[in-house]
Structure formats: C-alpha cells, structure tokens
Design a protein around this motif. Sequence first.
Motif, PDB file in Angstrom:
ATOM      1  N   ILE A  39       0.846  -1.198   0.000  1.00 16.18           N
ATOM      2  CA  ILE A  39       0.000   0.000   0.000  1.00 16.18           C
ATOM      3  C   ILE A  39       0.882   1.249   0.000  1.00 16.18           C
ATOM      4  O   ILE A  39       0.638   2.208  -0.741  1.00 16.18           O
ATOM      5  N   SER A  41       3.883   1.573  -1.135  1.00 11.08           N
ATOM      6  CA  SER A  41       4.596   1.730  -2.409  1.00 11.08           C
ATOM      7  C   SER A  41       3.678   2.275  -3.499  1.00 11.08           C
ATOM      8  O   SER A  41       4.147   2.777  -4.505  1.00 11.08           O
ATOM      9  N   GLY A  42       2.366   2.144  -3.299  1.00  8.44           N
ATOM     10  CA  GLY A  42       1.415   2.676  -4.281  1.00  8.44           C
ATOM     11  C   GLY A  42       1.069   1.703  -5.395  1.00  8.44           C
ATOM     12  O   GLY A  42       0.379   2.063  -6.344  1.00  8.44           O
ATOM     13  N   ASP A  43       1.534   0.478  -5.295  1.00  3.69           N
ATOM     14  CA  ASP A  43       1.258  -0.528  -6.322  1.00  3.69           C
ATOM     15  C   ASP A  43      -0.002  -1.301  -5.947  1.00  3.69           C
ATOM     16  O   ASP A  43       0.031  -2.161  -5.071  1.00  3.69           O
ATOM     17  N   GLN A  44      -1.106  -0.987  -6.629  1.00  6.08           N
ATOM     18  CA  GLN A  44      -2.380  -1.598  -6.244  1.00  6.08           C
ATOM     19  C   GLN A  44      -2.410  -3.092  -6.553  1.00  6.08           C
ATOM     20  O   GLN A  44      -2.958  -3.871  -5.772  1.00  6.08           O
ATOM     21  N   ALA A  47      -0.601  -4.838  -3.857  1.00  3.08           N
ATOM     22  CA  ALA A  47      -1.368  -4.739  -2.617  1.00  3.08           C
ATOM     23  C   ALA A  47      -2.523  -5.738  -2.617  1.00  3.08           C
ATOM     24  O   ALA A  47      -2.794  -6.393  -1.605  1.00  3.08           O
ATOM     25  N   LYS A  48      -3.200  -5.864  -3.769  1.00  2.00           N
ATOM     26  CA  LYS A  48      -4.305  -6.822  -3.877  1.00  2.00           C
ATOM     27  C   LYS A  48      -3.803  -8.245  -3.700  1.00  2.00           C
ATOM     28  O   LYS A  48      -4.420  -9.057  -3.006  1.00  2.00           O
ATOM     29  N   ARG A  82      -8.425   0.212   2.411  1.00  2.00           N
ATOM     30  CA  ARG A  82      -7.250   0.988   1.975  1.00  2.00           C
ATOM     31  C   ARG A  82      -6.778   0.576   0.598  1.00  2.00           C
ATOM     32  O   ARG A  82      -6.388   1.418  -0.217  1.00  2.00           O
ATOM     33  N   VAL A  83      -6.829  -0.732   0.319  1.00  2.00           N
ATOM     34  CA  VAL A  83      -6.433  -1.212  -1.006  1.00  2.00           C
ATOM     35  C   VAL A  83      -7.433  -0.712  -2.061  1.00  2.00           C
ATOM     36  O   VAL A  83      -7.043  -0.264  -3.137  1.00  2.00           O
ATOM     37  N   LYS A  84      -8.699  -0.761  -1.720  1.00  2.00           N
ATOM     38  CA  LYS A  84      -9.739  -0.325  -2.647  1.00  2.00           C
ATOM     39  C   LYS A  84      -9.631   1.174  -2.936  1.00  2.00           C
ATOM     40  O   LYS A  84      -9.841   1.612  -4.073  1.00  2.00           O
ATOM     41  N   SER A  85      -9.285   1.958  -1.930  1.00  2.00           N
ATOM     42  CA  SER A  85      -9.193   3.410  -2.109  1.00  2.00           C
ATOM     43  C   SER A  85      -7.988   3.815  -2.977  1.00  2.00           C
ATOM     44  O   SER A  85      -7.919   4.947  -3.446  1.00  2.00           O
ATOM     45  N   MET A  86      -7.052   2.887  -3.183  1.00  2.00           N
ATOM     46  CA  MET A  86      -5.898   3.186  -4.029  1.00  2.00           C
ATOM     47  C   MET A  86      -6.326   3.400  -5.476  1.00  2.00           C
ATOM     48  O   MET A  86      -5.661   4.123  -6.222  1.00  2.00           O
TER      49      MET A  86
END
Length: 88
Positions: A39, A41-44, A47-48, A82-86
């Motif tokens: 999360i 790092s910004g890599d969705q 993260a998923k 949090r993952v979804k909001s990315m």
Amino acid sequence: MANTAQSKKRAKQSEKRYSVNKARRSRVRTYLRKVEEAIASGDQAAAKAALTAAQPELMRGVTKGIFHKNTASRKMSRLAARVKSMAA
C-alpha cells in the motif's frame, strides 16, 4: 518452580504452545506487513495480491486461537478499504 510431575508437564506444554503461538503470530504479522508495504509503495496490483495472501493466514490465526474473530475481521476490513481506495 514446578514441583509435581503434573505441574512440570504443564510447564513444558505451556512453553511449547507459547513458541508455536509466537511463530504463528509472527507469520500473520509478516503477511500484514507485506500488505502495508505494498500500500505504501502505491502498487495496487501488489497490494491486492498481498491482501489475498494475507486473508487465509489471518483467518487461520483465528481458528488456532491467536486472534479474536472480530479483531481479524476488523484488520481485513480496514486493509481491504485501503487497497480499494488506491484505485481512486
């Protein structure tokens, strides 16, 4: 200090259970940390993937008595949000 045979045995069992539970708790925390790092790092996609890997590990912790069911559910819910909001 344990005096009777029963208390000596219980002390050994307790020690063994403690180390097993500690390893399980550490394993779950490692999976959760991987999700947090993905999360951050910004890599969705990563993260998923980390989240789907962490879910069964966290629920296994519940069945083994490491975490309370609601605690695990709360952690999963917050991480999933949090993952979804990315994406936005």
